[in-house]
Design a protein around this motif. Structure first.
Motif, PDB file in Angstrom:
ATOM      1  N   ARG A  80     -16.415   9.111   0.507  1.00 40.19           N
ATOM      2  CA  ARG A  80     -14.986   8.956   0.782  1.00 40.19           C
ATOM      3  C   ARG A  80     -14.511  10.186   1.547  1.00 40.19           C
ATOM      4  O   ARG A  80     -14.769  11.323   1.139  1.00 40.19           O
ATOM      5  CB  ARG A  80     -14.193   8.775  -0.518  1.00 40.19           C
ATOM      6  N   TRP A  81     -13.823   9.947   2.654  1.00 37.73           N
ATOM      7  CA  TRP A  81     -13.378  11.053   3.496  1.00 37.73           C
ATOM      8  C   TRP A  81     -11.921  10.863   3.913  1.00 37.73           C
ATOM      9  O   TRP A  81     -11.391   9.755   3.894  1.00 37.73           O
ATOM     10  CB  TRP A  81     -14.264  11.207   4.729  1.00 37.73           C
ATOM     11  N   GLY A  82     -11.306  11.974   4.261  1.00 34.15           N
ATOM     12  CA  GLY A  82      -9.912  11.901   4.662  1.00 34.15           C
ATOM     13  C   GLY A  82      -9.526  13.032   5.595  1.00 34.15           C
ATOM     14  O   GLY A  82     -10.351  13.862   5.991  1.00 34.15           O
ATOM     15  N   ILE A  83      -8.257  13.048   5.929  1.00 33.05           N
ATOM     16  CA  ILE A  83      -7.699  13.993   6.891  1.00 33.05           C
ATOM     17  C   ILE A  83      -6.436  14.584   6.308  1.00 33.05           C
ATOM     18  O   ILE A  83      -5.655  13.889   5.642  1.00 33.05           O
ATOM     19  CB  ILE A  83      -7.383  13.278   8.227  1.00 33.05           C
ATOM     20  N   VAL A  84      -6.212  15.868   6.560  1.00 30.64           N
ATOM     21  CA  VAL A  84      -4.933  16.495   6.287  1.00 30.64           C
ATOM     22  C   VAL A  84      -4.420  17.079   7.597  1.00 30.64           C
ATOM     23  O   VAL A  84      -5.173  17.658   8.373  1.00 30.64           O
ATOM     24  CB  VAL A  84      -5.040  17.579   5.192  1.00 30.64           C
ATOM     25  N   SER A  85      -3.131  16.891   7.837  1.00 26.43           N
ATOM     26  CA  SER A  85      -2.554  17.340   9.094  1.00 26.43           C
ATOM     27  C   SER A  85      -1.091  17.673   8.893  1.00 26.43           C
ATOM     28  O   SER A  85      -0.406  17.061   8.064  1.00 26.43           O
ATOM     29  CB  SER A  85      -2.700  16.242  10.161  1.00 26.43           C
ATOM     30  N   GLY A 142     -12.171   4.474   9.427  1.00 23.66           N
ATOM     31  CA  GLY A 142     -12.504   4.301   8.015  1.00 23.66           C
ATOM     32  C   GLY A 142     -11.948   5.346   7.089  1.00 23.66           C
ATOM     33  O   GLY A 142     -12.430   5.475   5.949  1.00 23.66           O
ATOM     34  N   ALA A 143     -10.931   6.104   7.519  1.00 24.53           N
ATOM     35  CA  ALA A 143     -10.362   7.137   6.650  1.00 24.53           C
ATOM     36  C   ALA A 143      -9.866   6.522   5.342  1.00 24.53           C
ATOM     37  O   ALA A 143      -9.125   5.541   5.345  1.00 24.53           O
ATOM     38  CB  ALA A 143      -9.215   7.850   7.358  1.00 24.53           C
ATOM     39  N   ASP A 144     -10.291   7.110   4.233  1.00 19.42           N
ATOM     40  CA  ASP A 144      -9.851   6.636   2.922  1.00 19.42           C
ATOM     41  C   ASP A 144      -8.469   7.166   2.563  1.00 19.42           C
ATOM     42  O   ASP A 144      -7.747   6.550   1.781  1.00 19.42           O
ATOM     43  CB  ASP A 144     -10.855   7.070   1.849  1.00 19.42           C
ATOM     44  N   ARG A 145      -8.102   8.323   3.122  1.00 18.68           N
ATOM     45  CA  ARG A 145      -6.790   8.886   2.861  1.00 18.68           C
ATOM     46  C   ARG A 145      -6.403   9.799   4.017  1.00 18.68           C
ATOM     47  O   ARG A 145      -7.219  10.563   4.515  1.00 18.68           O
ATOM     48  CB  ARG A 145      -6.768   9.687   1.555  1.00 18.68           C
ATOM     49  N   MET A 146      -5.144   9.685   4.449  1.00 18.35           N
ATOM     50  CA  MET A 146      -4.596  10.599   5.441  1.00 18.35           C
ATOM     51  C   MET A 146      -3.342  11.228   4.850  1.00 18.35           C
ATOM     52  O   MET A 146      -2.406  10.526   4.471  1.00 18.35           O
ATOM     53  CB  MET A 146      -4.281   9.868   6.749  1.00 18.35           C
ATOM     54  N   ARG A 160      -3.297  23.158  -0.084  1.00 15.69           N
ATOM     55  CA  ARG A 160      -2.712  22.460  -1.232  1.00 15.69           C
ATOM     56  C   ARG A 160      -3.380  21.097  -1.428  1.00 15.69           C
ATOM     57  O   ARG A 160      -3.761  20.728  -2.552  1.00 15.69           O
ATOM     58  CB  ARG A 160      -1.212  22.287  -1.013  1.00 15.69           C
ATOM     59  N   VAL A 161      -3.555  20.366  -0.324  1.00 15.93           N
ATOM     60  CA  VAL A 161      -4.187  19.050  -0.418  1.00 15.93           C
ATOM     61  C   VAL A 161      -5.648  19.191  -0.812  1.00 15.93           C
ATOM     62  O   VAL A 161      -6.160  18.429  -1.647  1.00 15.93           O
ATOM     63  CB  VAL A 161      -4.040  18.289   0.919  1.00 15.93           C
ATOM     64  N   TYR A 162      -6.342  20.166  -0.220  1.00 15.57           N
ATOM     65  CA  TYR A 162      -7.760  20.359  -0.542  1.00 15.57           C
ATOM     66  C   TYR A 162      -7.964  20.525  -2.048  1.00 15.57           C
ATOM     67  O   TYR A 162      -8.883  19.942  -2.640  1.00 15.57           O
ATOM     68  CB  TYR A 162      -8.301  21.587   0.195  1.00 15.57           C
ATOM     69  N   ARG A 163      -7.113  21.308  -2.674  1.00 16.98           N
ATOM     70  CA  ARG A 163      -7.312  21.638  -4.086  1.00 16.98           C
ATOM     71  C   ARG A 163      -7.018  20.474  -5.024  1.00 16.98           C
ATOM     72  O   ARG A 163      -7.463  20.484  -6.175  1.00 16.98           O
ATOM     73  CB  ARG A 163      -6.461  22.850  -4.441  1.00 16.98           C
ATOM     74  N   MET A 164      -6.303  19.466  -4.546  1.00 17.76           N
ATOM     75  CA  MET A 164      -5.954  18.366  -5.445  1.00 17.76           C
ATOM     76  C   MET A 164      -6.627  17.052  -5.087  1.00 17.76           C
ATOM     77  O   MET A 164      -6.617  16.123  -5.894  1.00 17.76           O
ATOM     78  CB  MET A 164      -4.429  18.160  -5.450  1.00 17.76           C
ATOM     79  N   CYS A 165      -7.240  16.959  -3.906  1.00 18.60           N
ATOM     80  CA  CYS A 165      -7.735  15.646  -3.478  1.00 18.60           C
ATOM     81  C   CYS A 165      -9.060  15.295  -4.159  1.00 18.60           C
ATOM     82  O   CYS A 165      -9.814  16.174  -4.578  1.00 18.60           O
ATOM     83  CB  CYS A 165      -7.854  15.571  -1.955  1.00 18.60           C
ATOM     84  N   LYS A 166      -9.324  14.007  -4.250  1.00 21.64           N
ATOM     85  CA  LYS A 166     -10.507  13.499  -4.948  1.00 21.64           C
ATOM     86  C   LYS A 166     -11.528  12.907  -3.981  1.00 21.64           C
ATOM     87  O   LYS A 166     -12.431  12.179  -4.389  1.00 21.64           O
ATOM     88  CB  LYS A 166     -10.092  12.429  -5.962  1.00 21.64           C
ATOM     89  N   LEU A 167     -11.393  13.226  -2.705  1.00 22.26           N
ATOM     90  CA  LEU A 167     -12.342  12.743  -1.702  1.00 22.26           C
ATOM     91  C   LEU A 167     -13.615  13.575  -1.741  1.00 22.26           C
ATOM     92  O   LEU A 167     -13.692  14.614  -2.399  1.00 22.26           O
ATOM     93  CB  LEU A 167     -11.712  12.825  -0.313  1.00 22.26           C
ATOM     94  N   ASP A 168     -14.622  13.130  -0.998  1.00 22.60           N
ATOM     95  CA  ASP A 168     -15.838  13.929  -0.831  1.00 22.60           C
ATOM     96  C   ASP A 168     -15.695  14.937   0.308  1.00 22.60           C
ATOM     97  O   ASP A 168     -16.260  16.026   0.254  1.00 22.60           O
ATOM     98  CB  ASP A 168     -17.034  13.012  -0.543  1.00 22.60           C
ATOM     99  N   TRP A 169     -14.956  14.538   1.343  1.00 25.73           N
ATOM    100  CA  TRP A 169     -14.811  15.370   2.538  1.00 25.73           C
ATOM    101  C   TRP A 169     -13.364  15.335   3.010  1.00 25.73           C
ATOM    102  O   TRP A 169     -12.705  14.297   2.939  1.00 25.73           O
ATOM    103  CB  TRP A 169     -15.689  14.847   3.676  1.00 25.73           C
ATOM    104  N   LEU A 170     -12.899  16.470   3.520  1.00 31.36           N
ATOM    105  CA  LEU A 170     -11.538  16.552   4.053  1.00 31.36           C
ATOM    106  C   LEU A 170     -11.562  17.325   5.370  1.00 31.36           C
ATOM    107  O   LEU A 170     -12.018  18.469   5.426  1.00 31.36           O
ATOM    108  CB  LEU A 170     -10.622  17.262   3.059  1.00 31.36           C
ATOM    109  N   ALA A 171     -11.061  16.684   6.432  1.00 29.76           N
ATOM    110  CA  ALA A 171     -10.953  17.325   7.737  1.00 29.76           C
ATOM    111  C   ALA A 171      -9.517  17.775   7.964  1.00 29.76           C
ATOM    112  O   ALA A 171      -8.576  17.033   7.672  1.00 29.76           O
ATOM    113  CB  ALA A 171     -11.372  16.364   8.844  1.00 29.76           C
ATOM    114  N   HIS A 172      -9.357  18.973   8.469  1.00 31.12           N
ATOM    115  CA  HIS A 172      -8.038  19.514   8.805  1.00 31.12           C
ATOM    116  C   HIS A 172      -7.921  19.523  10.329  1.00 31.12           C
ATOM    117  O   HIS A 172      -8.497  20.382  11.000  1.00 31.12           O
ATOM    118  CB  HIS A 172      -7.898  20.933   8.236  1.00 31.12           C
ATOM    119  N   ILE A 173      -7.188  18.555  10.875  1.00 27.67           N
ATOM    120  CA  ILE A 173      -7.069  18.426  12.326  1.00 27.67           C
ATOM    121  C   ILE A 173      -5.616  18.156  12.695  1.00 27.67           C
ATOM    122  O   ILE A 173      -4.771  17.892  11.844  1.00 27.67           O
ATOM    123  CB  ILE A 173      -7.988  17.316  12.893  1.00 27.67           C
TER     124      ILE A 173
END
Length: 316
Positions: free
Chosen positions: A20-25, A45-49, A100-113
């Motif tokens: 499961r992967w997502g993005i924070v922006s 296929g982003a699971d969470r943005m 903040r999002v990194y520390r609380m999210c339950k994904l496997d991977w998080l991209a900051h773009i």
């Protein structure tokens, strides 16, 4: 500031069906630009943005509502009781929001773009991330810069140096690092679950140390629409010269900024346009030259179709 290698808690998820992967922006832009950014990555296929609206706008969140998207209104209420320094600059707001999002999210991977960036994987992104080095805390995503093309296919150029750069950009290449009028710095796909991590713009940090030990994946790149046409380039110049990519971390204008400012002051009214055309123009001859040097990336982004699929027709 020193560098740090940190262990990745094992086991990590290697089954692409379960990755499961997502993005924070943290975004500023029109509804249409934000819609293209979201729709493109939902289609990947982003699971969470996690989309932070740096200029709060409830109408944007309502219009672009989707189960996989979380909008955060960065208004006074959001910033109340948070560190004052975190709000001072756009870059600090980006880092605070991403961490903040990194520390609380339950994904496997998080991209900051950013809103003008598009992940360009060589295969389905779940497969790509599932096969990453299991001991790597992050995957580096090298940028490629979008060229001036009206629509699909979109052409991007990779950074180059030395004789290649001088051959491709004969007038200005000597003065433009890597042939990019935007940053050459990589962005990151970070593994989540690393304790006390601060997710920056171009690095992970643990206290005052930069985390090392990342990996790269062949063909995974980040298409950056920094100045995809002359009008966009010109529209963002004032901000970028004062606070953005044409100044350094101490607030001083960098060499590329000085070059652009000199072109703006040139008595030739077409000097700045000629610069953009050389660095970002997508003539057949330029594309052939880039391809010959292994510097060309061409993709069908289908942005309008993806926006229509997820959000219907947007009002002008």
């Amino acid at each position: 500031m020193t560098d740090l290698i940190i262990p990745v808690p094992q086991p990590v998820e290697t089954n692409p069906d379960r990755v499961r992967w997502g993005i924070v922006s943290t975004v500023k832009g029109s509804t249409a630009q934000i819609a293209r950014f979201i729709a493109y990555h939902l289609d990947l296929g982003a699971d969470r943005m996690h989309v932070h609206l740096d200029v709060p706008d409830a109408a944007v969140a309502d219009r672009l509502a989707h189960p996989n998207v979380r909008f955060i209104q960065c208004d006074d209420a959001y910033w109340a009781n948070r560190p004052k320094r975190a709000r001072e600059t756009h870059q600090m707001r980006q880092v605070f929001n991403a961490s903040r999002v990194y520390r609380m999210c339950k994904l496997d991977w998080l991209a900051h773009i950013d809103v003008d960036e598009f992940l360009l994987p060589p295969a389905p992104l779940r497969d790509v991330l599932a096969n990453a080095d299991p001991n790597a805390p992050f995957v580096e995503i090298p940028p490629c810069e979008m060229m001036d093309s009206a629509g699909d296919p979109h052409h991007f150029k990779r950074a180059c140096h030395g004789t290649k750069k001088r051959a491709i950009y004969p007038t200005y290449g000597e003065y433009v690092p890597g042939g990019f009028i935007s940053t050459q710095s990589h962005k990151l796909f970070a593994r989540t679950g690393l304790k006390d991590i601060r997710q920056g713009i171009h690095a992970l940090r643990l206290k005052n140390q930069i985390v090392r030990g990342g990996t790269q994946i062949d063909g995974l790149e980040l298409g950056h629409a920094h100045a995809p046409d002359f009008e966009t380039f010109q529209r963002h110049l004032a901000y970028r010269l004062e606070k953005g990519s044409y100044h350094d971390r101490k607030g001083r204008m960098n060499p590329l900024g000085h070059l652009i400012l000199a072109l703006m002051d040139d008595p030739d009214p077409d000097a700045l346009r000629a610069f953009h055309n050389e660095m970002c123009g997508a003539s057949p001859e330029r594309l052939d030259l880039l391809a010959a040097h292994g510097m060309l990336v061409t993709r069908e982004l289908n942005l309008d179709a993806k926006v229509a699929h997820y959000f219907g027709t947007l009002e002008k």
